[in-house]
Design a protein around this motif. Structure first.
Motif, PDB file in Angstrom:
ATOM      1  N   ALA A 160       0.946  -1.247   0.100  1.00 22.99           N
ATOM      2  CA  ALA A 160      -0.149   0.211   0.076  1.00 22.99           C
ATOM      3  C   ALA A 160       0.816   1.375   0.039  1.00 22.99           C
ATOM      4  O   ALA A 160       0.510   2.227  -0.680  1.00 22.99           O
ATOM      5  N   ASP A 161       2.153   1.378   0.692  1.00 21.77           N
ATOM      6  CA  ASP A 161       2.786   2.424   0.933  1.00 21.77           C
ATOM      7  C   ASP A 161       3.478   2.729  -0.451  1.00 21.77           C
ATOM      8  O   ASP A 161       3.418   3.892  -0.994  1.00 21.77           O
ATOM      9  N   ALA A 162       3.752   1.594  -1.211  1.00 22.90           N
ATOM     10  CA  ALA A 162       4.468   1.886  -2.900  1.00 22.90           C
ATOM     11  C   ALA A 162       3.225   2.536  -3.749  1.00 22.90           C
ATOM     12  O   ALA A 162       3.521   3.368  -4.340  1.00 22.90           O
ATOM     13  N   LEU A 163       2.177   1.791  -3.401  1.00 24.98           N
ATOM     14  CA  LEU A 163       0.989   2.305  -4.274  1.00 24.98           C
ATOM     15  C   LEU A 163       0.812   3.938  -3.974  1.00 24.98           C
ATOM     16  O   LEU A 163       0.527   4.831  -4.666  1.00 24.98           O
ATOM     17  N   ALA A 164       0.778   4.168  -2.554  1.00 28.42           N
ATOM     18  CA  ALA A 164       0.364   5.606  -2.222  1.00 28.42           C
ATOM     19  C   ALA A 164       1.551   6.613  -2.671  1.00 28.42           C
ATOM     20  O   ALA A 164       1.137   7.775  -3.213  1.00 28.42           O
ATOM     21  N   ALA A 170      -5.634   0.870  -3.931  1.00 32.85           N
ATOM     22  CA  ALA A 170      -5.803  -0.324  -4.603  1.00 32.85           C
ATOM     23  C   ALA A 170      -7.202  -0.327  -5.395  1.00 32.85           C
ATOM     24  O   ALA A 170      -7.210  -1.211  -6.457  1.00 32.85           O
ATOM     25  N   ALA A 171      -8.071   0.447  -4.959  1.00 33.75           N
ATOM     26  CA  ALA A 171      -9.180   0.753  -5.991  1.00 33.75           C
ATOM     27  C   ALA A 171      -8.856   1.249  -7.581  1.00 33.75           C
ATOM     28  O   ALA A 171      -9.372   0.811  -8.611  1.00 33.75           O
ATOM     29  N   GLY A 172      -7.744   2.193  -7.475  1.00 36.32           N
ATOM     30  CA  GLY A 172      -7.409   2.919  -8.737  1.00 36.32           C
ATOM     31  C   GLY A 172      -6.454   1.601  -9.538  1.00 36.32           C
ATOM     32  O   GLY A 172      -6.673   1.600 -10.601  1.00 36.32           O
ATOM     33  N   LEU A 173      -5.932   0.819  -8.809  1.00 32.44           N
ATOM     34  CA  LEU A 173      -5.015  -0.150  -9.315  1.00 32.44           C
ATOM     35  C   LEU A 173      -5.952  -1.363 -10.042  1.00 32.44           C
ATOM     36  O   LEU A 173      -5.511  -1.849 -11.039  1.00 32.44           O
ATOM     37  N   SER A 174      -7.118  -1.800  -9.425  1.00 32.53           N
ATOM     38  CA  SER A 174      -8.003  -2.425  -9.811  1.00 32.53           C
ATOM     39  C   SER A 174      -8.658  -1.986 -11.183  1.00 32.53           C
ATOM     40  O   SER A 174      -8.797  -2.661 -12.038  1.00 32.53           O
ATOM     41  N   VAL A 175      -9.101  -0.790 -11.499  1.00 35.47           N
ATOM     42  CA  VAL A 175      -9.577  -0.211 -12.396  1.00 35.47           C
ATOM     43  C   VAL A 175      -8.466  -0.179 -13.749  1.00 35.47           C
ATOM     44  O   VAL A 175      -8.850  -0.766 -14.788  1.00 35.47           O
ATOM     45  N   LEU A 176      -7.178   0.109 -13.489  1.00 34.51           N
ATOM     46  CA  LEU A 176      -6.069   0.126 -14.280  1.00 34.51           C
ATOM     47  C   LEU A 176      -6.009  -1.665 -14.829  1.00 34.51           C
ATOM     48  O   LEU A 176      -5.879  -1.979 -16.083  1.00 34.51           O
TER      49      LEU A 176
END
Length: 186
Positions: A160-164, A170-176
């Motif tokens: 989660a820290d790397a995504l932030a 996570a929701a944005g990654l899901s869409v991608l």
């Protein structure tokens, strides 16, 4: 095998007003082999020729039965479409089990959105929703639940820290991921 979805995780109100109205009219057994055959024939018609080709007469012709048998199990075409949509959701939720191992879950998520048949069926239901309020309402009711489930699954698999740090959650990654997978299928 087809499963009629009644799971509270995917359907917070297992019997919506439309379901209650249909349930009063439904006569055929929920677990009947004939009912399953009808749903499978409906799915095949939607995939091969689009949602507009689905009528009780056409489904009956596909499985060589009388149209009245279709109405015995599904009093209206909307009932038939709703049960097929719920089956599709039940399969999706089984494949997105959060308690799976992260690698198994990641693979299941990727495969789920790379399925040509599933993508085509989902697009048919979206098109159908433009003309059938009951389908539109069903899709709307489940969209947020599905979105949360995917995000929950991804949050177990990624840092989660790397995504932030990248400005995404996570929701944005899901869409991608869904966008990339679905684009590859088309």
């Amino acid at each position: 095998p087809l499963i009629v979805m009644t799971d509270s995780r995917t359907n917070p109100d297992p019997q919506s007003a439309d379901d209650k109205k249909s349930a009063k009219r439904r006569i055929g057994s929920e677990k009947s082999a004939t009912r399953i055959t009808i749903l499978e024939a409906t799915e095949k018609l939607m995939l091969d020729e689009g949602y507009a080709s689905v009528t009780s007469r056409r489904v009956a012709k596909e499985i060589d039965v009388k149209p009245s048998l279709i109405h015995y199990y599904f009093p209206t075409t909307d009932d038939l479409f709703l049960q097929l949509y719920r089956h599709m959701l039940a399969e999706k939720f089984d494949e997105l089990a959060v308690d799976n191992e992260p690698v198994e879950s990641a693979l299941a998520l990727w495969q789920l959105y790379q399925s040509r048949a599933r993508t085509a069926l989902a697009l048919e239901f979206m098109a159908l929703a433009n003309h059938r309020k009951v389908i539109r309402d069903e899709i709307a009711r489940h969209t947020e639940i599905i979105r949360k489930r995917r995000a929950e699954l991804l949050s177990h698999m990624v840092d989660a820290d790397a995504l932030a740090a990248a400005g995404i959650d996570a929701a944005g990654l899901s869409v991608l991921l869904i966008g990339v997978a679905c684009t590859m299928v088309m």
